[in-house]
Design an enzyme around this catalytic site. Structure first.
Site, PDB file in Angstrom:
ATOM      1  N   SER A 245     -18.081 -21.416 -56.882  1.00 46.90           N
ATOM      2  CA  SER A 245     -18.630 -20.060 -56.930  1.00 46.90           C
ATOM      3  C   SER A 245     -17.686 -19.137 -56.177  1.00 46.90           C
ATOM      4  O   SER A 245     -16.713 -19.574 -55.566  1.00 46.90           O
ATOM      5  CB  SER A 245     -20.005 -20.027 -56.285  1.00 46.90           C
ATOM      6  OG  SER A 245     -19.862 -20.221 -54.895  1.00 46.90           O
ATOM      7  N   LYS A 246     -18.023 -17.865 -56.197  1.00 46.15           N
ATOM      8  CA  LYS A 246     -17.185 -16.843 -55.540  1.00 46.15           C
ATOM      9  C   LYS A 246     -16.915 -17.195 -54.074  1.00 46.15           C
ATOM     10  O   LYS A 246     -15.892 -16.822 -53.523  1.00 46.15           O
ATOM     11  CB  LYS A 246     -17.889 -15.486 -55.609  1.00 46.15           C
ATOM     12  CG  LYS A 246     -17.992 -14.921 -57.008  1.00 46.15           C
ATOM     13  CD  LYS A 246     -17.315 -13.552 -57.066  1.00 46.15           C
ATOM     14  CE  LYS A 246     -17.301 -12.881 -58.389  1.00 46.15           C
ATOM     15  NZ  LYS A 246     -17.397 -13.608 -59.608  1.00 46.15           N
ATOM     16  N   ARG A 247     -17.878 -17.886 -53.479  1.00 47.16           N
ATOM     17  CA  ARG A 247     -17.739 -18.307 -52.089  1.00 47.16           C
ATOM     18  C   ARG A 247     -16.445 -19.121 -51.892  1.00 47.16           C
ATOM     19  O   ARG A 247     -15.836 -19.105 -50.830  1.00 47.16           O
ATOM     20  CB  ARG A 247     -18.929 -19.215 -51.770  1.00 47.16           C
ATOM     21  CG  ARG A 247     -19.494 -19.101 -50.405  1.00 47.16           C
ATOM     22  CD  ARG A 247     -20.915 -19.628 -50.376  1.00 47.16           C
ATOM     23  NE  ARG A 247     -21.186 -20.767 -51.243  1.00 47.16           N
ATOM     24  CZ  ARG A 247     -20.898 -22.032 -50.959  1.00 47.16           C
ATOM     25  NH1 ARG A 247     -20.291 -22.334 -49.833  1.00 47.16           N
ATOM     26  NH2 ARG A 247     -21.209 -23.003 -51.806  1.00 47.16           N
ATOM     27  N   HIS A 248     -16.071 -19.881 -52.907  1.00 54.96           N
ATOM     28  CA  HIS A 248     -14.868 -20.718 -52.801  1.00 54.96           C
ATOM     29  C   HIS A 248     -13.591 -19.955 -53.111  1.00 54.96           C
ATOM     30  O   HIS A 248     -12.494 -20.448 -52.919  1.00 54.96           O
ATOM     31  CB  HIS A 248     -14.948 -21.898 -53.772  1.00 54.96           C
ATOM     32  CG  HIS A 248     -16.110 -22.799 -53.508  1.00 54.96           C
ATOM     33  ND1 HIS A 248     -17.232 -22.809 -54.291  1.00 54.96           N
ATOM     34  CD2 HIS A 248     -16.325 -23.710 -52.538  1.00 54.96           C
ATOM     35  CE1 HIS A 248     -18.086 -23.699 -53.826  1.00 54.96           C
ATOM     36  NE2 HIS A 248     -17.569 -24.249 -52.766  1.00 54.96           N
ATOM     37  N   GLY A 249     -13.722 -18.744 -53.654  1.00 60.81           N
ATOM     38  CA  GLY A 249     -12.528 -17.983 -54.059  1.00 60.81           C
ATOM     39  C   GLY A 249     -12.725 -17.465 -55.467  1.00 60.81           C
ATOM     40  O   GLY A 249     -13.853 -17.289 -55.922  1.00 60.81           O
TER      41      GLY A 249
END
Ligand code: GLU
Length: 483
Positions: A245-249
């Protein structure tokens, strides 16, 4: 005949997961001389946007995943005999199937209100049953009904090409909604009709669709048509093993393009993502990837998106690009970080690029590399100039004596080889406090004064590109910082 499809919904930028699914389908088709179809699943009219469809088309093109059938260059024009390939344009085709399901009693109009559905759900939960709507009780015709599938119940089994046998209890699914009206199917029914009409032999898609598969199989059965083979790919996970997800990049394919990843590297990286490694080689030619591709090698567990590996791989690909091509690839990045180059400066720029190429992981890294040569004044901490036990004075003296040597060299002789020939004897002759030759006493302050960096290319390469005047100026500025 192998026919596969990628069926993205244009409701957002193309996700790397969709890109990987597309790639696996493409590889499967290529490997078996099959056909790769692109179908745009835009049944959700509100969330589907033409710009997202464009981003999908561009994304596939960027990765080199050319489709044999699907939307063409201009809107309304298709390649292939099974179009239209956009679901919003297939209402008439869907109408025939919806009518047939209604006529055969496999589907029915449902007019139960939300309140009806809620009370049914509450009753079921109280009885410890799975909440689902069973529509066999009569509902009065009202505006705003929906078409539901009359679920016959029973057990549904299918053999997934990656996960093996999978079973579902159809009774738990209730009479699920399949269409909004007689022309507008929801995803599951539209997928069934299109997969059949487009003669899809294998559905290769993300594991998030496993729970849709039994519903689709029930509808294939009701329509008395044969379902395709299914293969569900494991999800792409971040390094913490949660869904990417966006959390990972970055999650959108184009974010990777914009960060300076090469499509060839992305292709290679995605192609081996989640496959059991075969041998040690990970950098593979497209032809080898196609030849080696097999669904049997897909691991059942999630595929970890390891950005370090992608960076490494991208660097390897960058090193394989000839300088003039690399310059073309780097120019947009240089422009976006404020460096413009005239054609006449390309020869000079190529030297910078050649110097940076061995270290680059992404095309955008060229900005930092170019900054070294473009900046008028370097900013760094004078401390960085000091080598080992050298004091400020000794460092200044080192820079001064090197500077004197350089001053005698003519501008046109400012080449790496010449500079090395003249400066190295001095470096080799300097004995440190421990009684051993210590080249760092000459080379470290020199390199830092030229670059302002802890890590940089070597001083002679830098000077050849900087030229005499700028090199000497940087050495002077270093000496001033030490005062
Ligand atoms: N439109 C679906 C999606 O974007 C694809 C469904 C399928 O492959 O069957 O997830």
């Amino acid at each position: 005949m192998i026919r596969v499809r990628i069926a993205p919904s244009p409701t957002g930028q193309m996700h790397v997961g969709t890109a990987r699914t597309a790639l696996f389908n493409w590889l499967f088709a290529k490997k078996s001389n099959g056909v790769f179809v692109l179908r745009i699943e835009d049944t959700d009219r509100e969330r589907s946007k033409p710009e997202y469809e464009e981003s999908i088309l561009k994304g596939l093109n960027w990765l080199g995943l050319n489709w044999d059938e699907g939307p063409g260059e201009k809107s309304g024009i298709y390649k292939g005999n099974y179009g239209p390939y956009r679901q919003s344009e297939r209402g008439e085709i869907y109408g025939k199937y919806i009518k047939s399901l209604l006529d055969s009693g496999n589907a029915l109009w449902c007019y139960h209100t939300n309140a009806d559905l809620e009370s049914e759900k509450t009753e079921q939960i109280e009885k410890n049953e799975a909440p689902r709507h069973i529509c066999s009780r009569n509902s009065k015709p009202l505006d705003g009904g929906v078409i539901r599938f009359q679920n016959p119940g029973g057990k549904i089994m299918f053999s997934d090409l990656i996960r093996g046998d999978i079973g579902f209890d159809a009774n738990l699914m209730g009479d699920f909604v399949i269409a909004k009206d007689e022309q507008t199917p929801l995803y599951n029914l539209a997928a069934v009709i299109d997969d059949w009409e487009m003669k899809i032999s294998h559905v290769i898609r993300g594991e998030d669709h496993i729970s849709n598969t039994p519903k689709q199989i029930l509808m294939f059965d009701a329509l008395k048509i044969r379902p395709p083979e299914y293969a569900h790919l494991p999800m792409i996970l971040g390094t913490d093993r949660s869904k990417l997800s966006k959390r990972h990049g970055a999650t959108a394919l184009f974010e990777y393009k914009d960060m300076g990843y090469l499509p060839e590297a992305m292709f290679n990286f995605l192609a081996i993502l989640g496959l059991s490694p075969k041998g040690n080689t990970e950098i593979l030619l497209k032809e080898e990837i196609i030849k080696e591709f097999s669904l049997k090698d897909v691991q059942k567990s999630g595929a970890i998106f390891n950005i370090d590996k992608l960076n490494w791989m991208n660097g390897e690909y960058i090193r394989g690009v000839p300088i003039d091509k690399l310059r073309k690839l780097c120019l947009p990045f240089l422009i976006s970080c404020g460096y413009a180059f005239q054609n006449a400066e390309f020869e000079w720029l190529d030297k910078i690029i050649a110097l940076e190429q061995p270290r680059m992981k992404r095309l955008s890294d060229i900005c930092e590399g170019a900054a070294l040569f473009m900046r008028d004044k370097l900013e760094y901490d004078a401390e960085l100039l000091r080598w080992r036990d050298m004091g400020n004075e000794e460092v200044a003296e080192s820079l001064n004596s090197t500077s004197n040597l350089l001053a005698d060299i003519l501008e046109e002789n400012f080449t790496k080889e010449n500079l090395e020939k003249i400066v190295m004897p001095k470096a080799e002759a300097w004995v440190g406090t421990n009684g051993k030759i210590d080249r760092g006493r000459t080379l470290w302050p020199l390199r830092v004064a030229l670059s302002g960096l802890k890590n940089s290319p070597g001083p002679f390469e830098i000077m050849e590109i900087l030229g005499k005047e700028k090199s000497l100026r940087r050495l002077r500025e270093g000496m001033i910082m030490l005062e």
